[in-house]
Design a protein around this motif. Structure first.
Motif, PDB file in Angstrom:
ATOM      1  N   GLU A  65       0.700  -1.134  -0.049  1.00 31.89           N
ATOM      2  CA  GLU A  65      -0.148  -0.009  -0.010  1.00 31.89           C
ATOM      3  C   GLU A  65       0.817   1.336   0.044  1.00 31.89           C
ATOM      4  OE1 GLU A  65      -4.010  -1.857   2.322  1.00 31.89           O
ATOM      5  OE2 GLU A  65      -2.588  -0.549   3.408  1.00 31.89           O
ATOM      6  N   TRP A  66       1.920   1.287   0.732  1.00 31.98           N
ATOM      7  CA  TRP A  66       2.800   2.311   1.055  1.00 31.98           C
ATOM      8  C   TRP A  66       3.326   2.560  -0.643  1.00 31.98           C
ATOM      9  CZ3 TRP A  66       2.660   6.435   3.415  1.00 31.98           C
ATOM     10  CH2 TRP A  66       2.481   6.290   4.923  1.00 31.98           C
ATOM     11  N   ASN A  67       3.888   1.534  -1.136  1.00 31.05           N
ATOM     12  CA  ASN A  67       4.357   1.667  -2.593  1.00 31.05           C
ATOM     13  C   ASN A  67       3.382   2.025  -3.509  1.00 31.05           C
ATOM     14  OD1 ASN A  67       7.073   0.883  -1.732  1.00 31.05           O
ATOM     15  ND2 ASN A  67       6.561  -1.275  -2.004  1.00 31.05           N
ATOM     16  N   GLN A  68       2.252   1.815  -3.473  1.00 28.34           N
ATOM     17  CA  GLN A  68       1.249   2.268  -4.390  1.00 28.34           C
ATOM     18  C   GLN A  68       1.024   3.799  -4.114  1.00 28.34           C
ATOM     19  OE1 GLN A  68      -2.694   0.542  -3.635  1.00 28.34           O
ATOM     20  NE2 GLN A  68      -3.285   1.179  -5.756  1.00 28.34           N
ATOM     21  N   ILE A  69       1.062   3.938  -2.698  1.00 26.37           N
ATOM     22  CA  ILE A  69       0.919   5.633  -2.753  1.00 26.37           C
ATOM     23  C   ILE A  69       2.154   6.387  -3.163  1.00 26.37           C
ATOM     24  CG2 ILE A  69       0.746   7.366  -0.658  1.00 26.37           C
ATOM     25  CD1 ILE A  69      -0.828   5.234   0.978  1.00 26.37           C
ATOM     26  N   ILE A  70       3.409   5.900  -2.770  1.00 27.14           N
ATOM     27  CA  ILE A  70       4.580   6.489  -3.397  1.00 27.14           C
ATOM     28  C   ILE A  70       4.469   6.716  -5.051  1.00 27.14           C
ATOM     29  CG2 ILE A  70       6.936   6.083  -3.819  1.00 27.14           C
ATOM     30  CD1 ILE A  70       6.970   5.032  -0.800  1.00 27.14           C
ATOM     31  N   ARG A  71       4.142   5.460  -5.634  1.00 22.33           N
ATOM     32  CA  ARG A  71       4.088   5.401  -7.213  1.00 22.33           C
ATOM     33  C   ARG A  71       2.862   6.494  -7.611  1.00 22.33           C
ATOM     34  NH1 ARG A  71       4.651  -0.117  -6.494  1.00 22.33           N
ATOM     35  NH2 ARG A  71       2.473  -0.377  -6.592  1.00 22.33           N
ATOM     36  N   GLY A  72       1.812   6.528  -6.850  1.00 22.69           N
ATOM     37  CA  GLY A  72       0.787   7.449  -6.994  1.00 22.69           C
ATOM     38  C   GLY A  72       1.353   9.114  -6.956  1.00 22.69           C
ATOM     39  N   ARG A  73       1.941   9.222  -5.939  1.00 27.54           N
ATOM     40  CA  ARG A  73       2.747  10.623  -5.753  1.00 27.54           C
ATOM     41  C   ARG A  73       3.735  11.016  -6.698  1.00 27.54           C
ATOM     42  NH1 ARG A  73       0.676  14.443  -2.031  1.00 27.54           N
ATOM     43  NH2 ARG A  73      -0.492  13.311  -0.493  1.00 27.54           N
ATOM     44  N   CYS A  74       4.534   9.809  -7.114  1.00 25.22           N
ATOM     45  CA  CYS A  74       5.414  10.315  -8.048  1.00 25.22           C
ATOM     46  C   CYS A  74       4.966  10.479  -9.458  1.00 25.22           C
ATOM     47  CB  CYS A  74       6.519   9.056  -8.175  1.00 25.22           C
ATOM     48  SG  CYS A  74       7.632   8.734  -6.577  1.00 25.22           S
ATOM     49  N   SER A  75       3.953   9.630  -9.785  1.00 29.08           N
ATOM     50  CA  SER A  75       3.518   9.903 -11.090  1.00 29.08           C
ATOM     51  C   SER A  75       2.520  11.052 -11.064  1.00 29.08           C
ATOM     52  CB  SER A  75       2.625   8.854 -11.629  1.00 29.08           C
ATOM     53  OG  SER A  75       1.505   8.443 -10.691  1.00 29.08           O
ATOM     54  N   ALA A  76       1.941  11.641  -9.955  1.00 33.14           N
ATOM     55  CA  ALA A  76       1.310  12.851  -9.691  1.00 33.14           C
ATOM     56  C   ALA A  76       1.783  13.953 -10.593  1.00 33.14           C
ATOM     57  CB  ALA A  76       0.847  13.267  -8.292  1.00 33.14           C
ATOM     58  N   GLY A  77       3.224  14.194 -10.297  1.00 40.96           N
ATOM     59  CA  GLY A  77       4.008  15.383 -11.028  1.00 40.96           C
ATOM     60  C   GLY A  77       4.134  14.960 -12.478  1.00 40.96           C
ATOM     61  N   ALA A  78       4.175  13.858 -12.893  1.00 42.06           N
ATOM     62  CA  ALA A  78       4.112  13.694 -14.253  1.00 42.06           C
ATOM     63  C   ALA A  78       2.715  13.814 -14.880  1.00 42.06           C
ATOM     64  CB  ALA A  78       4.495  12.326 -14.609  1.00 42.06           C
ATOM     65  N   ASN A  79       1.797  13.544 -14.125  1.00 42.90           N
ATOM     66  CA  ASN A  79       0.424  13.764 -14.734  1.00 42.90           C
ATOM     67  C   ASN A  79      -0.011  15.260 -14.574  1.00 42.90           C
ATOM     68  OD1 ASN A  79      -0.103  10.933 -14.854  1.00 42.90           O
ATOM     69  ND2 ASN A  79      -1.015  10.669 -12.889  1.00 42.90           N
ATOM     70  N   THR A  85      -5.020  15.666 -12.790  1.00 46.86           N
ATOM     71  CA  THR A  85      -4.894  16.127 -11.303  1.00 46.86           C
ATOM     72  C   THR A  85      -4.785  14.789 -10.608  1.00 46.86           C
ATOM     73  OG1 THR A  85      -6.985  16.343 -11.037  1.00 46.86           O
ATOM     74  CG2 THR A  85      -5.711  18.390 -11.436  1.00 46.86           C
ATOM     75  N   PHE A  86      -4.100  14.718  -9.561  1.00 49.56           N
ATOM     76  CA  PHE A  86      -3.861  13.839  -8.584  1.00 49.56           C
ATOM     77  C   PHE A  86      -4.803  13.993  -7.372  1.00 49.56           C
ATOM     78  CE2 PHE A  86      -2.194  10.250  -6.508  1.00 49.56           C
ATOM     79  CZ  PHE A  86      -1.746  10.426  -5.390  1.00 49.56           C
ATOM     80  N   SER A  87      -5.798  13.151  -7.079  1.00 50.83           N
ATOM     81  CA  SER A  87      -6.691  13.393  -6.020  1.00 50.83           C
ATOM     82  C   SER A  87      -6.753  12.023  -5.223  1.00 50.83           C
ATOM     83  CB  SER A  87      -8.161  13.863  -6.718  1.00 50.83           C
ATOM     84  OG  SER A  87      -8.674  12.799  -7.292  1.00 50.83           O
ATOM     85  N   PRO A  88      -5.865  11.939  -4.224  1.00 51.55           N
ATOM     86  CA  PRO A  88      -6.119  10.752  -3.377  1.00 51.55           C
ATOM     87  C   PRO A  88      -7.232  11.257  -2.183  1.00 51.55           C
ATOM     88  CG  PRO A  88      -4.133  12.255  -2.570  1.00 51.55           C
ATOM     89  CD  PRO A  88      -4.715  12.602  -3.772  1.00 51.55           C
ATOM     90  N   SER A  89      -7.785  10.249  -1.672  1.00 51.64           N
ATOM     91  CA  SER A  89      -8.819  10.127  -0.756  1.00 51.64           C
ATOM     92  C   SER A  89      -8.395   9.723   0.579  1.00 51.64           C
ATOM     93  CB  SER A  89      -9.949   9.861  -1.457  1.00 51.64           C
ATOM     94  OG  SER A  89     -10.088   8.694  -1.613  1.00 51.64           O
ATOM     95  N   ALA A  90      -9.196  10.242   1.573  1.00 52.59           N
ATOM     96  CA  ALA A  90      -8.843   9.753   2.997  1.00 52.59           C
ATOM     97  C   ALA A  90     -10.181   8.801   3.129  1.00 52.59           C
ATOM     98  CB  ALA A  90      -8.835  10.691   3.953  1.00 52.59           C
ATOM     99  N   GLN A  91      -9.931   7.551   3.606  1.00 52.03           N
ATOM    100  CA  GLN A  91     -11.041   6.613   3.681  1.00 52.03           C
ATOM    101  C   GLN A  91     -11.412   6.562   5.112  1.00 52.03           C
ATOM    102  OE1 GLN A  91      -9.787   2.619   2.176  1.00 52.03           O
ATOM    103  NE2 GLN A  91      -9.831   3.751   0.025  1.00 52.03           N
TER     104      GLN A  91
END
Length: 149
Positions: A65-79, A85-91
């Protein structure tokens, strides 16, 4: 980043200066810390490593899960450069920590809102407003959107 298991004492980390933390980092991780890392950031990372080692390692699920978050954050800059836009949500059950006014505040995301200081709020924006006294975008304020402070 996988660290070697060193018996780090968290109390010693609290008292260590930046030079000592850099030495501990190099011993623990086998590489020098990034030059931009502050003593506080190194202390937090080393303490996390020590706690993880003491608890028997990080669960595979948590690591994925952490790796998924990190990949999402890293790709957010490219996106973002591509206009996405990168829009993670809190569950439900997500615990958010926010430092504001020299105090670290803990907010728990619940179904239909959030709780802070024992009170329920309809949204993170409502919590941010109660915390700061001004209208704020809650997800951005709590760092769930790019540009949050």
């Amino acid at each position: 980043m996988r660290s070697a298991v060193l018996p780090l004492n968290i109390c010693q980390l609290e008292e260590a200066d930046a030079a000592a933390l850099r030495r501990l980092w190099a011993q623990s991780k086998g590489a020098e810390p990034p030059k931009t890392f502050t003593a506080r950031l190194m202390r937090l990372a080393l303490a996390r490593d020590a706690q993880t080692a003491r608890e028997g390692g990080e669960a595979a699920k948590a690591r994925r899960e952490w790796n998924q978050i990190i990949r999402g954050r890293c790709s957010a800059g490219a996106n973002k450069r591509r206009g996405i836009t990168f829009s993670p949500s809190a569950q439900d059950g997500t615990r958010l920590l926010k430092e504001w006014g020299g105090i670290t505040h803990e907010v728990l995301v619940i179904e239909g809102g959030a709780t802070w200081n024992g009170q329920s709020y309809s949204s993170l924006s409502a919590v941010a407003r109660a915390m700061t006294g001004t209208n704020r975008n809650g997800p951005k304020f709590f760092g769930l959107r790019e540009g949050g402070r």
